[in-house]
Write an enzyme that holds these catalytic residues in place. Structure first.
Site, PDB file in Angstrom:
ATOM      1  N   SER A   1       0.848  -1.188   0.000  1.00 56.03           N
ATOM      2  CA  SER A   1       0.000   0.000   0.000  1.00 56.03           C
ATOM      3  C   SER A   1       0.883   1.238   0.000  1.00 56.03           C
ATOM      4  O   SER A   1       1.988   1.223   0.565  1.00 56.03           O
ATOM      5  CB  SER A   1      -0.887   0.021   1.250  1.00 56.03           C
TER       6      SER A   1
ATOM      7  N   TYR B   1      -1.803  -0.234  10.269  1.00 52.39           N
ATOM      8  CA  TYR B   1      -1.906  -0.853   8.945  1.00 52.39           C
ATOM      9  C   TYR B   1      -0.721  -0.447   8.078  1.00 52.39           C
ATOM     10  O   TYR B   1      -0.113  -1.280   7.395  1.00 52.39           O
ATOM     11  CB  TYR B   1      -3.223  -0.422   8.300  1.00 52.39           C
TER      12      TYR B   1
END
Length: 256
Positions: free
Chosen positions: A151, A165
């Site tokens: 990501s 995250y």
């Protein structure tokens, strides 16, 4: 000298988190390129079956299997089922991942953090290890390729949203670099893709269905991405056209 995969070998690729979003788009894209697909999913059985139907419509074979990627026994059973049904595994797209609810780090529960680490870090490690064992010429395989879905958060940090995250995705990129060096001599390429804001159901799951479009103003292309746009990058990294590409962390984020 490391062995390159045979060009005439049937491509059998496992896609975790393959029921929806980037995983589903990738499964269908790879089927279009002649891959048979093992589809891992956690809960969305109907969506996984729909992805399998789309794979078959493109001419590929598909096997959807429910599993928790953070459970070693379930990962092993998944790989065994795919190899028994579709043939030797030649590729992995490690896409399964979760964020937990959006929120400031100080308000994120230990339970949420542990689960995100279990899935995004431990689960990815377990899948990568099993894929390496299946594909490495050191272990009797014929080579192959791994692509992990990271990501843009890995470098942006995601303050105020999900720092935990972001940290797990930075770990995924560290795996990519290290394993590319370790597995290269064994005929296995390892890369990752860093998507930016993409139009998937993950935003609703984290508590803000419109989040991707809210991010558009800060994206140079002024829009979120489509799952298929990430799938194209993954498909290239798995293809023979990327035969000299390993250890790459490819940003597909609209410029952010």
């Amino acid at each position: 000298m490391a062995q390159r995969p045979r060009q005439d070998q049937q491509q059998v690729t496992i896609v975790t988190g393959g029921s929806r979003g980037i995983g589903a788009a990738t499964a269908v894209r790879l089927a279009r390129e002649g891959h048979h697909i093992g589809i891992g999913y956690e809960r969305a059985r109907e969506a996984a079956e729909a992805t399998a139907a789309a794979v078959r419509a493109e001419g590929g074979e598909a096997l959807p299997v429910q599993l928790d990627t953070s459970d070693e026994a379930q990962v092993d059973a998944f790989f065994d089922a795919v190899q028994d049904t579709l043939g030797p595994v030649t590729g992995l797209v490690a896409n399964a991942g979760i964020t937990g609810p959006l929120g400031r780090f100080t308000e994120t529960s230990t339970e949420v953090m542990r689960r995100v680490v279990d899935v995004n870090v431990t689960g990815t490690l377990l899948c990568l290890r099993r894929a390496a064992q299946a594909m490495s010429v050191r272990h009797g395989g014929t080579g192959g390729a791994i692509v992990s879905i990271s990501s843009g958060a890995a470098t942006l940090g995601s303050p105020g949203e999900y720092v935990h995250y972001a940290a797990t995705k930075a770990a995924v990129d560290a795996m990519t670099v290290g394993l590319a060096k370790e597995l290269g001599p064994d005929g296995v390429r390892v890369n990752s893709v860093q998507p930016g804001a993409v139009l998937t159901e993950m935003h609703a799951a984290m508590g803000d269905p419109d989040r991707a479009w809210k991010k558009a103003e800060s994206i140079p292309l002024r829009r979120p991405g489509e799952p298929e746009e990430i799938a194209h990058a993954v498909a290239w990294l798995l293809s023979a056209e990327a035969s000299f590409t390993t250890g790459a962390v490819l940003r597909v984020s609209g410029g952010i």
